[in-house]
Design an enzyme around this catalytic site. Structure first.
Site, PDB file in Angstrom:
ATOM      1  N   HIS A 294       0.848  -1.208   0.000  1.00  0.00           N
ATOM      2  CA  HIS A 294       0.000   0.000   0.000  1.00  0.00           C
ATOM      3  C   HIS A 294       0.872   1.243   0.000  1.00  0.00           C
ATOM      4  O   HIS A 294       1.895   1.292   0.687  1.00  0.00           O
ATOM      5  CB  HIS A 294      -0.884   0.002   1.254  1.00  0.00           C
ATOM      6  CG  HIS A 294      -1.922   1.080   1.233  1.00  0.00           C
ATOM      7  ND1 HIS A 294      -3.184   0.894   0.696  1.00  0.00           N
ATOM      8  CD2 HIS A 294      -1.886   2.366   1.654  1.00  0.00           C
ATOM      9  CE1 HIS A 294      -3.868   2.013   0.793  1.00  0.00           C
ATOM     10  NE2 HIS A 294      -3.104   2.930   1.369  1.00  0.00           N
TER      11      HIS A 294
ATOM     12  N   ARG B  79     -13.645  12.965   6.150  1.00  0.00           N
ATOM     13  CA  ARG B  79     -12.361  13.628   6.461  1.00  0.00           C
ATOM     14  C   ARG B  79     -11.940  14.561   5.335  1.00  0.00           C
ATOM     15  O   ARG B  79     -11.415  15.642   5.566  1.00  0.00           O
ATOM     16  CB  ARG B  79     -11.266  12.568   6.676  1.00  0.00           C
ATOM     17  CG  ARG B  79     -11.382  11.848   7.997  1.00  0.00           C
ATOM     18  CD  ARG B  79     -10.506  10.612   8.011  1.00  0.00           C
ATOM     19  NE  ARG B  79      -9.119  10.926   7.765  1.00  0.00           N
ATOM     20  CZ  ARG B  79      -8.246  10.072   7.219  1.00  0.00           C
ATOM     21  NH1 ARG B  79      -8.616   8.861   6.859  1.00  0.00           N
ATOM     22  NH2 ARG B  79      -7.010  10.433   7.029  1.00  0.00           N
TER      23      ARG B  79
ATOM     24  N   LYS C 137      -8.092  -1.394   5.935  1.00  0.00           N
ATOM     25  CA  LYS C 137      -8.310  -1.980   4.607  1.00  0.00           C
ATOM     26  C   LYS C 137      -7.340  -3.132   4.374  1.00  0.00           C
ATOM     27  O   LYS C 137      -7.696  -4.150   3.795  1.00  0.00           O
ATOM     28  CB  LYS C 137      -8.103  -0.903   3.530  1.00  0.00           C
ATOM     29  CG  LYS C 137      -9.258   0.098   3.499  1.00  0.00           C
ATOM     30  CD  LYS C 137      -9.040   1.200   2.488  1.00  0.00           C
ATOM     31  CE  LYS C 137      -7.973   2.174   2.927  1.00  0.00           C
ATOM     32  NZ  LYS C 137      -8.102   3.528   2.434  1.00  0.00           N
TER      33      LYS C 137
ATOM     34  N   SER D 174      -7.212   4.144   8.736  1.00  0.00           N
ATOM     35  CA  SER D 174      -7.783   4.066   7.385  1.00  0.00           C
ATOM     36  C   SER D 174      -7.007   3.049   6.535  1.00  0.00           C
ATOM     37  O   SER D 174      -7.594   2.138   5.946  1.00  0.00           O
ATOM     38  CB  SER D 174      -7.721   5.466   6.760  1.00  0.00           C
ATOM     39  OG  SER D 174      -7.925   5.419   5.376  1.00  0.00           O
TER      40      SER D 174
ATOM     41  N   ASP E 164     -14.374   2.881   6.652  1.00  0.00           N
ATOM     42  CA  ASP E 164     -13.337   3.790   6.130  1.00  0.00           C
ATOM     43  C   ASP E 164     -13.869   4.583   4.950  1.00  0.00           C
ATOM     44  O   ASP E 164     -13.542   5.763   4.794  1.00  0.00           O
ATOM     45  CB  ASP E 164     -12.084   3.010   5.719  1.00  0.00           C
ATOM     46  CG  ASP E 164     -11.040   3.955   5.114  1.00  0.00           C
ATOM     47  OD1 ASP E 164     -10.627   4.876   5.848  1.00  0.00           O
ATOM     48  OD2 ASP E 164     -10.688   3.810   3.944  1.00  0.00           O
TER      49      ASP E 164
END
Ligand code: URA
Length: 436
Positions: A82, A168, A187, A183, A161
């Site tokens: 990620h 946000r 995931k 967040s 999220d």
């Protein structure tokens, strides 16, 4: 328990209990807590922070707000990757086929661009007919057959999220370490991989501009991942200039293909080799990072990474002719240069502005659901440390609307700072965070 009490607790800098956090996530996800109350709690978290225990509880509660993927039917160690987002970051499209070419199963869910960053799902969709919306069974079939699937996030992965991130984005609460950690990691936990490699971006084109904060973010994510039972490593990357040469969806898809053909920019190749080397190590391959980096480079040189990318494109219904004929990718009508009007050395680039200019000319979304023009983007001619002379091209704007392109010229020129003294080139990799 009620949300008003939870907001007051965090407002008064008290630690929230596991039950309070679970209550907030459960009730907000199913619509029983209003956005204005959730926003208030997010702002209190933004201002007052969270302890590591609270962050872990928030991450786990968010990961359980939807489906947790079961990848156990796929043999081998599944390593997910990620990026916390950046400008010109096309690494996923390159490193994942390279790692898959070693026989490591690769399953990667990627987001779409929002704000000034472009997302991998959009970049893949710039390849004609490429299908990023795979069903779970299709994804598992593909991984068993060719060893790789790149896709958008399934709707039911960490739905908390999805709601919180959108909130946000419009309430000034994106750049909060506890909120970014929960967040990202929720995931990753829900996506079912065994191990997690994080590319934590830092600099003028990242959420974390300051290196100390980026390091804290990386360390917190690594600790939370490990505490949640998944080996996690973070690689701090430099986002003080765009990564590689191109920013924009089709342009980045083309750059990814060129990199897999051995014609990549040195910063992109270096980041791919380092990230790939750690992913191999986590999958139990190789004896050292240096050897693994050479092995990744070897898969570029032999063309095996490119062939894996070709299989991926074909398997996901894309037009694989773009691999041998990248000119088949959409191109923009105009190429407008941004010229420099002083001599010197590039000392700073306001990298976010480059990402923002791509959005302004139609290459990104101002709002969720906006359609994007895959063909537009920015080509970066000069980077930090480069010597420039009056009249040199800093950037080219690839656009379909000449007027819009010309509107970006001053904005982009002002994004470059020029020094009279020589400036050193910057490193692409800042550090590795393991066992934080
Ligand atoms: N990427 C995410 O998925 N979440 C954040 O909060 C920031 C970057």
């Amino acid at each position: 328990m009620n949300i008003g009490e939870i907001i007051k607790c965090k407002r008064d800098c008290q630690e929230l209990s596991t039950e309070q956090i679970e209550y907030f996530i459960k009730e907000y996800t199913c619509g029983n807590i209003a956005d204005y109350q959730a926003s208030s709690l997010l702002m209190a978290i933004y201002l007052n922070g969270m302890t590591e225990r609270e962050i872990l509880d928030l991450t786990i509660a968010m990961s359980k707000s939807g489906e947790i993927l079961d990848l156990s039917s796929i043999d081998g160690v599944k390593v997910d990757k990620h990026s916390t987002g950046g400008v010109g970051d096309k690494i996923t499209m390159i490193v994942m086929p390279l790692v898959a070419s070693f026989g490591v199963p690769v399953i990667k869910m990627s987001g779409r661009g929002l704000g000034y960053t472009q997302g991998t799902a959009d970049k893949l969709e710039a390849i004609p007919n490429f299908k990023v919306g795979l069903e779970m069974d299709e994804m598992i079939r593909n991984v068993k057959r060719i060893g790789i699937a790149l896709m958008t996030q399934s709707e039911n992965i960490a739905p908390a999220d999805k709601k919180l991130y959108a909130l946000r984005d419009v309430t000034g609460t994106v750049e909060s370490i506890p909120l970014i950690v929960s967040s990202v990691m929720s995931k990753k936990l829900a996506a079912g991989a065994d191990k997690i490699l994080l590319e934590v971006t830092c600099g003028s084109g990242a959420f974390m501009e300051n290196e100390m904060r980026a390091r804290t973010l990386a360390e917190t994510m690594v600790r939370v991942g490990n505490l949640a039972g998944k080996e996690t490593i973070g690689v701090l990357t430099n986002m003080n200039q765009p990564l590689g040469r191109f920013c924009g969806n089709a342009l980045e898809a083309k750059e990814a293909i060129e990199t897999l053909k051995g014609k990549g920019e040195s910063d992109v190749v270096e980041v791919c080799c380092v990230l790939g080397a750690y992913m191999l190590k986590m999958a139990g391959i190789g004896t050292s990072i240096v050897e693994n980096m050479k092995a990744i480079q070897g898969k570029i040189d032999s063309g095996e990474g490119l062939e894996k990318f070709r299989e991926l494109v074909q398997r996901q219904w894309g037009d694989s002719r773009v691999i041998d004929e990248p000119e088949r990718l959409m191109t923009a009508k105009y190429k407008v240069p941004v010229l420099i009007d002083e001599d010197g050395f590039v000392s700073e680039i306001e990298t976010k502005n480059i990402g923002q200019a791509v959005v302004n000319i139609g290459g990104g979304r101002l709002e969720k659901g906006d359609t994007i023009d895959y063909s537009v983007g920015i080509e970066v001619e000069k980077k930090i440390g480069d010597n420039v002379k009056v009249g040199d091209v800093l950037l080219y704007i690839h656009a379909n609307d000449e007027k819009k392109a010309k509107e970006q010229v001053e904005f982009l020129k002002k994004s470059y700072k020029i020094s009279k003294k020589p400036v050193e080139k910057i490193k692409a990799i800042l550090d590795i965070v393991e066992n934080a």
